[in-house]
Design a protein around this motif. Structure first.
Motif, PDB file in Angstrom:
ATOM      1  N   MET A  53       8.682  31.881  -5.181  1.00  0.00           N
ATOM      2  CA  MET A  53       8.405  32.906  -4.172  1.00  0.00           C
ATOM      3  C   MET A  53       7.102  32.608  -3.433  1.00  0.00           C
ATOM      4  O   MET A  53       7.011  32.769  -2.208  1.00  0.00           O
ATOM      5  N   LEU A  54       6.091  32.161  -4.168  1.00  0.00           N
ATOM      6  CA  LEU A  54       4.811  31.844  -3.538  1.00  0.00           C
ATOM      7  C   LEU A  54       4.936  30.636  -2.613  1.00  0.00           C
ATOM      8  O   LEU A  54       4.318  30.597  -1.544  1.00  0.00           O
ATOM      9  N   ALA A  55       5.729  29.659  -3.016  1.00  0.00           N
ATOM     10  CA  ALA A  55       5.934  28.490  -2.167  1.00  0.00           C
ATOM     11  C   ALA A  55       6.640  28.876  -0.868  1.00  0.00           C
ATOM     12  O   ALA A  55       6.348  28.336   0.202  1.00  0.00           O
ATOM     13  N   LYS A  56       7.550  29.837  -0.948  1.00  0.00           N
ATOM     14  CA  LYS A  56       8.215  30.324   0.258  1.00  0.00           C
ATOM     15  C   LYS A  56       7.229  31.069   1.161  1.00  0.00           C
ATOM     16  O   LYS A  56       7.322  31.020   2.384  1.00  0.00           O
ATOM     17  N   GLU A  57       6.267  31.740   0.521  1.00  0.00           N
ATOM     18  CA  GLU A  57       5.298  32.539   1.268  1.00  0.00           C
ATOM     19  C   GLU A  57       4.244  31.696   1.971  1.00  0.00           C
ATOM     20  O   GLU A  57       3.906  31.940   3.138  1.00  0.00           O
ATOM     21  N   ILE A  58       3.715  30.687   1.271  1.00  0.00           N
ATOM     22  CA  ILE A  58       2.608  29.914   1.860  1.00  0.00           C
ATOM     23  C   ILE A  58       2.961  28.456   2.124  1.00  0.00           C
ATOM     24  O   ILE A  58       2.179  27.734   2.737  1.00  0.00           O
ATOM     25  N   GLY A  59       4.132  28.008   1.643  1.00  0.00           N
ATOM     26  CA  GLY A  59       4.525  26.609   1.824  1.00  0.00           C
ATOM     27  C   GLY A  59       4.500  25.854   0.502  1.00  0.00           C
ATOM     28  O   GLY A  59       3.847  26.268  -0.461  1.00  0.00           O
ATOM     29  N   ASP A  60       5.242  24.749   0.447  1.00  0.00           N
ATOM     30  CA  ASP A  60       5.267  23.934  -0.767  1.00  0.00           C
ATOM     31  C   ASP A  60       3.854  23.495  -1.138  1.00  0.00           C
ATOM     32  O   ASP A  60       3.026  23.223  -0.270  1.00  0.00           O
ATOM     33  N   PHE A  61       3.623  23.380  -2.433  1.00  0.00           N
ATOM     34  CA  PHE A  61       2.277  23.098  -2.929  1.00  0.00           C
ATOM     35  C   PHE A  61       1.935  21.620  -2.835  1.00  0.00           C
ATOM     36  O   PHE A  61       2.733  20.753  -3.171  1.00  0.00           O
ATOM     37  N   ASP A  62       0.714  21.368  -2.383  1.00  0.00           N
ATOM     38  CA  ASP A  62       0.150  20.013  -2.387  1.00  0.00           C
ATOM     39  C   ASP A  62      -0.569  19.730  -3.695  1.00  0.00           C
ATOM     40  O   ASP A  62      -0.698  18.571  -4.096  1.00  0.00           O
ATOM     41  N   VAL A  63      -1.059  20.790  -4.321  1.00  0.00           N
ATOM     42  CA  VAL A  63      -1.893  20.656  -5.519  1.00  0.00           C
ATOM     43  C   VAL A  63      -1.455  21.682  -6.553  1.00  0.00           C
ATOM     44  O   VAL A  63      -1.236  22.854  -6.222  1.00  0.00           O
ATOM     45  N   ALA A  67       8.416  22.573 -11.548  1.00  0.00           N
ATOM     46  CA  ALA A  67       8.632  23.476 -10.417  1.00  0.00           C
ATOM     47  C   ALA A  67       8.075  22.938  -9.104  1.00  0.00           C
ATOM     48  O   ALA A  67       8.620  23.225  -8.036  1.00  0.00           O
ATOM     49  N   VAL A  68       6.975  22.178  -9.158  1.00  0.00           N
ATOM     50  CA  VAL A  68       6.365  21.692  -7.911  1.00  0.00           C
ATOM     51  C   VAL A  68       6.854  20.310  -7.499  1.00  0.00           C
ATOM     52  O   VAL A  68       6.603  19.882  -6.366  1.00  0.00           O
ATOM     53  N   ALA A  69       7.539  19.615  -8.379  1.00  0.00           N
ATOM     54  CA  ALA A  69       7.862  18.204  -8.138  1.00  0.00           C
ATOM     55  C   ALA A  69       8.662  17.995  -6.859  1.00  0.00           C
ATOM     56  O   ALA A  69       8.317  17.136  -6.027  1.00  0.00           O
ATOM     57  N   ASP A  70       9.728  18.760  -6.660  1.00  0.00           N
ATOM     58  CA  ASP A  70      10.569  18.541  -5.480  1.00  0.00           C
ATOM     59  C   ASP A  70       9.806  18.806  -4.189  1.00  0.00           C
ATOM     60  O   ASP A  70       9.937  18.064  -3.211  1.00  0.00           O
ATOM     61  N   GLY A  71       9.008  19.883  -4.183  1.00  0.00           N
ATOM     62  CA  GLY A  71       8.230  20.194  -2.991  1.00  0.00           C
ATOM     63  C   GLY A  71       7.239  19.096  -2.666  1.00  0.00           C
ATOM     64  O   GLY A  71       7.052  18.726  -1.494  1.00  0.00           O
ATOM     65  N   MET A  72       6.577  18.550  -3.694  1.00  0.00           N
ATOM     66  CA  MET A  72       5.624  17.468  -3.468  1.00  0.00           C
ATOM     67  C   MET A  72       6.332  16.213  -2.982  1.00  0.00           C
ATOM     68  O   MET A  72       5.833  15.492  -2.104  1.00  0.00           O
ATOM     69  N   LYS A  73       7.502  15.936  -3.536  1.00  0.00           N
ATOM     70  CA  LYS A  73       8.274  14.772  -3.067  1.00  0.00           C
ATOM     71  C   LYS A  73       8.614  14.930  -1.592  1.00  0.00           C
ATOM     72  O   LYS A  73       8.500  13.982  -0.810  1.00  0.00           O
ATOM     73  N   ASN A  74       9.036  16.118  -1.206  1.00  0.00           N
ATOM     74  CA  ASN A  74       9.392  16.369   0.199  1.00  0.00           C
ATOM     75  C   ASN A  74       8.197  16.216   1.129  1.00  0.00           C
ATOM     76  O   ASN A  74       8.353  15.845   2.298  1.00  0.00           O
ATOM     77  N   LYS A  75       7.005  16.506   0.608  1.00  0.00           N
ATOM     78  CA  LYS A  75       5.784  16.411   1.426  1.00  0.00           C
ATOM     79  C   LYS A  75       5.203  14.996   1.425  1.00  0.00           C
ATOM     80  O   LYS A  75       4.230  14.720   2.119  1.00  0.00           O
TER      81      LYS A  75
END
Length: 258
Positions: A86-96, A134-142
């Motif tokens: 939910m937080l990633a949807k709110e502020i964007g995928d996490f870098d850190v 949980a953060v792996a896919d978002g970081m890969k996409n970034k």
């Protein structure tokens, strides 16, 4: 610690999306504050709602990028990952990602039950893996990211009085090194920051007595005391592009004890 006006500004952290566990007090509070001061967008969780909301208000009053807080018990993995989503949807995928939350409650070998063991693992070890997942896919996409797991010198110095805690903290290094290999091809760096005896409010209230002060003086190479801000500065470095080729490593911040 030097005035923050004299400390490095990491330009690559401005606008970065950061997730921190246990960010409401102690080392976690220092980490959240340090990222906010760098212009990063920070989301954090904690079970201490009052302290966490007060931190958000403090950062806002200081004119920093507002931090986003959600109350969450990290023992509930489904709730933890749902909150992160939910937080990633709110502020964007996490870098850190900073895995900071832990509990160093003292206990004796003979008193540990299976239930107690499982509860300590559920606080100090299990969530670290599942936040990384949980953060792996978002970081890969970034195209990359930085995962920083907070360890402890307790097991390095053969610290007694909390054997389940030292077991979980020793495991942090294994998680870091294994994931660094798996995630490295995606430009995701994974490191451990290992604090020594940090002068948080909790430590000062519960453990830093006259005997403790003497122990610090005898074992640290440097005079003075390790503060939460010292740990936060190392975390900033490992999150920033300045540490672009640092991964699978342990960075100890303990005044030279280990």
């Amino acid at each position: 610690m030097s005035s923050r006006n004299n400390l490095a500004n990491f330009g690559s952290l401005k606008g970065k999306r950061v997730f921190v566990t246990g960010g409401g007090s102690g080392i976690g509070e220092a980490i959240v504050s340090a990222f906010a001061e760098q212009g990063a967008k920070v989301a954090f969780i904690d079970i201490a709602a009052a302290a966490s909301l007060a931190l958000c208000e403090k950062l806002k009053a200081e004119g920093h990028e507002p931090a986003v807080f959600r109350e969450c018990d990290i023992r509930d993995i489904a709730a933890l990952q749902d909150t992160m989503k939910m937080l990633a949807k709110e502020i964007g995928d996490f870098d850190v990602l900073v895995n900071n939350a832990a509990n160093d409650q003292r206990h004796k070998l003979e008193d540990v039950t299976v239930e107690y063991w499982n509860d300590r693992i559920a606080i100090n070890q299990r969530p670290m893996f599942f936040t990384c997942q949980a953060v792996a896919d978002g970081m890969k996409n970034k195209g990359g990211g930085s995962i920083i797991n907070i360890g402890s010198t307790s097991w390095h110095i053969s610290g007694g009085g909390y054997p389940v805690y030292t077991t979980t903290k020793a495991a942090v290094s294994g998680l870091t090194r294994g994931l660094a290999r798996d995630l490295g091809p995606y430009n995701i760096r994974v490191n451990t920051v290992t604090p020594g005896w940090v002068m948080t409010e909790r430590q000062l209230q519960l453990w830093v007595d006259e005997k403790g002060e003497k122990l610090i003086d005898e074992n640290q190479c440097l005079p003075g005391r390790v503060q939460p801000g010292h740990v936060a500065r190392m975390v900033l470095f490992l999150a920033a592009d300045d540490s672009a080729m640092c991964t699978a490593q342990e960075f100890i911040v303990d005044g030279g004890w280990v």
